[in-house]
Write an enzyme that holds these catalytic residues in place. Structure first.
Site, short mmCIF file in Angstrom:
data_model
loop_
_atom_site.label_atom_id
_atom_site.label_comp_id
_atom_site.label_asym_id
_atom_site.label_seq_id
_atom_site.Cartn_x
_atom_site.Cartn_y
_atom_site.Cartn_z
N ARG A 17 0.79 -1.11 0.01
CA ARG A 17 -0.01 0.08 0.03
C ARG A 17 0.84 1.47 -0.18
O ARG A 17 0.42 2.22 0.76
CB ARG A 17 -1.10 -0.15 1.11
N ARG A 39 -4.29 6.10 -0.08
CA ARG A 39 -4.78 7.09 0.64
C ARG A 39 -3.86 8.07 1.71
O ARG A 39 -4.31 9.42 1.89
CB ARG A 39 -6.01 6.63 1.42
N ARG A 59 -7.42 10.46 -7.08
CA ARG A 59 -8.63 9.84 -6.84
C ARG A 59 -10.07 10.66 -6.78
O ARG A 59 -10.67 10.03 -7.43
CB ARG A 59 -8.38 8.85 -5.22
N ASP A 88 -6.48 -3.83 -8.04
CA ASP A 88 -7.03 -4.40 -6.78
C ASP A 88 -7.25 -5.75 -6.86
O ASP A 88 -7.51 -6.15 -7.89
CB ASP A 88 -8.32 -3.48 -6.23
N TYR A 132 -14.16 -12.79 -0.14
CA TYR A 132 -14.81 -11.63 -0.47
C TYR A 132 -16.23 -12.05 -1.16
O TYR A 132 -17.14 -11.26 -1.19
CB TYR A 132 -14.21 -10.46 -1.12
O1 1CP Z 1 0.62 0.37 -3.27
C1 1CP Z 1 -0.28 -0.70 -3.33
O2 1CP Z 1 0.06 -1.72 -2.65
C2 1CP Z 1 -1.50 -0.20 -4.32
C3 1CP Z 1 -2.12 -1.47 -4.96
C4 1CP Z 1 -3.20 -2.20 -4.09
C5 1CP Z 1 -3.03 -3.68 -3.51
C6 1CP Z 1 -2.00 -4.55 -3.89
C7 1CP Z 1 -4.45 -1.91 -3.52
C8 1CP Z 1 -4.99 -0.47 -3.70
N1 1CP Z 1 -5.06 -3.04 -3.18
C9 1CP Z 1 -4.32 -3.92 -3.13
C10 1CP Z 1 -4.55 -5.34 -2.61
C11 1CP Z 1 -5.81 -5.76 -1.64
N2 1CP Z 1 -6.87 -5.26 -1.89
C12 1CP Z 1 -5.69 -6.69 -0.76
C13 1CP Z 1 -4.62 -7.47 -0.28
C14 1CP Z 1 -3.43 -6.80 0.56
C15 1CP Z 1 -4.10 -6.19 1.85
O3 1CP Z 1 -4.48 -7.29 2.55
O4 1CP Z 1 -4.28 -5.00 2.29
C16 1CP Z 1 -6.96 -6.71 -0.36
C17 1CP Z 1 -7.46 -7.63 0.71
C18 1CP Z 1 -7.75 -5.85 -1.02
C19 1CP Z 1 -9.16 -5.56 -0.84
C20 1CP Z 1 -9.56 -4.04 -0.62
N3 1CP Z 1 -9.25 -3.24 -1.66
C21 1CP Z 1 -9.83 -3.49 0.54
C22 1CP Z 1 -9.90 -4.27 1.97
C23 1CP Z 1 -11.30 -4.39 2.48
C24 1CP Z 1 -11.09 -4.91 3.89
O5 1CP Z 1 -11.56 -6.35 4.13
O6 1CP Z 1 -10.54 -4.74 4.82
C25 1CP Z 1 -10.10 -2.20 0.44
C26 1CP Z 1 -10.56 -0.92 1.37
C27 1CP Z 1 -9.95 -2.01 -1.12
C28 1CP Z 1 -9.68 -0.78 -1.93
C29 1CP Z 1 -8.47 -0.32 -2.10
N4 1CP Z 1 -7.45 -1.08 -2.82
C30 1CP Z 1 -6.42 -0.20 -3.00
C31 1CP Z 1 -6.32 1.06 -2.35
C32 1CP Z 1 -5.49 2.29 -2.14
C33 1CP Z 1 -7.92 1.01 -1.70
C34 1CP Z 1 -8.63 2.00 -0.96
C35 1CP Z 1 -9.62 2.85 -1.98
C36 1CP Z 1 -9.75 4.18 -2.22
O7 1CP Z 1 -8.85 5.26 -2.50
O8 1CP Z 1 -10.72 4.66 -1.55
#
Ligand code: 1CP
Length: 344
Positions: A25, A29, A38, A75, A151
């Site tokens: 990440r 954000r 965004r 994602d 999910y």
């Molecule tokens: O720099 C990076 O790592 C960006 C790329 C990235 C990656 C590798 C994002 C952007 N998401 C992910 C993987 C991801 N997405 C995982 C595996 C890693 C981890 O456990 O964090 C998972 C479980 C998700 C699912 C997901 N996507 C969630 C989690 C929900 C939960 O169950 O807690 C959320 C909130 C997202 C949205 C998301 N994905 C990425 C970002 C920056 C965001 C936030 C969205 C926004 O800007 O509003």
């Protein structure tokens, strides 16, 4: 083509005097420049599917902090969407999908349209590959089948995975079919990522904690290993990192899979244990508590130095035990980079 990338060399088991560094990440954000893009993109999925914006947010942390690798901005939930499920992100709450509740729902999912549906992601990778400095590696990724399935079954993120476990016991055939489809779709997706320029792959199994060993092997280890083996069959040189978050002693099962080059360790895994049980077989990555980066200061510095020094005699990639949280102060990330690179 072999690039002179510290990250790729370390992942392939070479040791060097410097510690390659990137963070889960690292785009996201906590960065004001991310929040600006965004807002311009509209929804989170619009951002993922716009190669111009996605390229930009992938590069933002590299410009700011000079990490050794960039991770594709996308994602793990794009795969279920490509398989036919509606996906949306509710502000402040997270992802929403119409849950898979029956064997029929599994049968309805398709793997054929994955490449086509996700073509903007491959375009993002091609652009990144052209724009990134050759010393920086480009990481592609996907969710591991179990984590993506959690999910799909719950329709959202869930803190309590017991309903998902129950689905495996109640519908073993449908569950096996779901995992098989995810293995096929994910392999195809990752093959296309490599063809578009990804130089290493990470498989995120964020929800692998707490499964009985038999289910863990069936739902986490084997499908992830199968994807890695299929990728290596076509691209023998592509390094692959597995991240079975919360697997504890079951991490040792991953050390026996030839197709994995690196293992990312979570916040809870003892570093000395990882040094003894993982480092002889695989490059270790990760481990720092992301909440220490929220705290910053001496506590963060001490932990970061201790982590780096634990692995100073083996190939090691600096990273977190999980991703940065949104309230991470950006200046603490700059301090962390300085600490990791001191004396180098
Ligand atoms: O720099 C990076 O790592 C960006 C790329 C990235 C990656 C590798 C994002 C952007 N998401 C992910 C993987 C991801 N997405 C995982 C595996 C890693 C981890 O456990 O964090 C998972 C479980 C998700 C699912 C997901 N996507 C969630 C989690 C929900 C939960 O169950 O807690 C959320 C909130 C997202 C949205 C998301 N994905 C990425 C970002 C920056 C965001 C936030 C969205 C926004 O800007 O509003």
């Amino acid at each position: 083509m072999t690039k002179d990338s510290l990250f790729l060399k370390t992942l392939k088991g070479e040791q060097s005097l410097s510690t390659p560094t990137w963070f889960m990440r690292q785009a996201g954000r906590y960065l004001p420049e991310y929040r600006a893009i965004r807002a311009e993109a509209g929804s989170f999925t619009d951002l993922c599917y716009n190669p111009g914006f996605a390229t930009e947010v992938t590069l933002q942390p590299i410009r700011r902090y000079d990490m050794d690798a960039a991770i594709l901005f996308a994602d793990i939930l794009l795969i279920p969407e490509a398989m036919g499920m509606d996906l949306s992100f509710v502000a402040g709450e997270g992802p929403r999908l119409k849950p898979v509740v029956s064997a029929e729902n599994v049968t309805e999912l398709t793997v054929e349209r994955v490449r086509n549906h996700l073509s903007p992601v491959f375009e993002t990778l091609s652009r990144l590959s052209a724009e990134l400095d050759p010393s920086k590696a480009l990481i592609g990724f996907a969710g591991a089948p179990w984590t993506v399935a959690t999910y799909m079954l719950a329709g959202q993120g869930t803190k309590d995975p017991s309903a998902n476990r129950q689905f495996i016991y109640n519908h073993p055939k449908a569950f096996a079919e779901l995992i098989e489809k995810l293995v096929d779709a994910t392999t195809d997706y990752l093959l296309a990522q490599v063809e578009a320029g990804a130089e290493a792959i990470q498989l995120f199994d964020s929800w692998s904690a707490g499964l009985p060993q038999k289910l863990f092997e069936q739902a986490c280890l084997e499908p992830t290993a199968e994807i890695a083996r299929r990728l290596k069959k076509d691209h023998p040189d592509i390094p692959i990192i597995a991240f079975p978050k919360g697997a504890g002693p079951l991490y040792t099962l991953y050390t026996k899979v030839d197709a994995f080059d690196g293992l990312s360790i979570d916040t809870g895994l003892p570093w000395a244990w990882a040094l003894e049980n993982i480092s002889p077989y695989k490059t270790v990555q990760g481990g720092l508590d992301p909440l220490l980066v929220v705290k910053g200061g001496e506590e963060m510095a001490e932990a970061a130095r201790m982590l780096r020094d634990t692995f100073k005699d083996v190939p090691y990639i600096f990273n977190l035990g999980h991703g940065f949280v949104p309230h991470t102060p950006p200046e603490h990330v700059a301090d962390l980079m300085t600490i990791i690179r001191e004396k180098e």
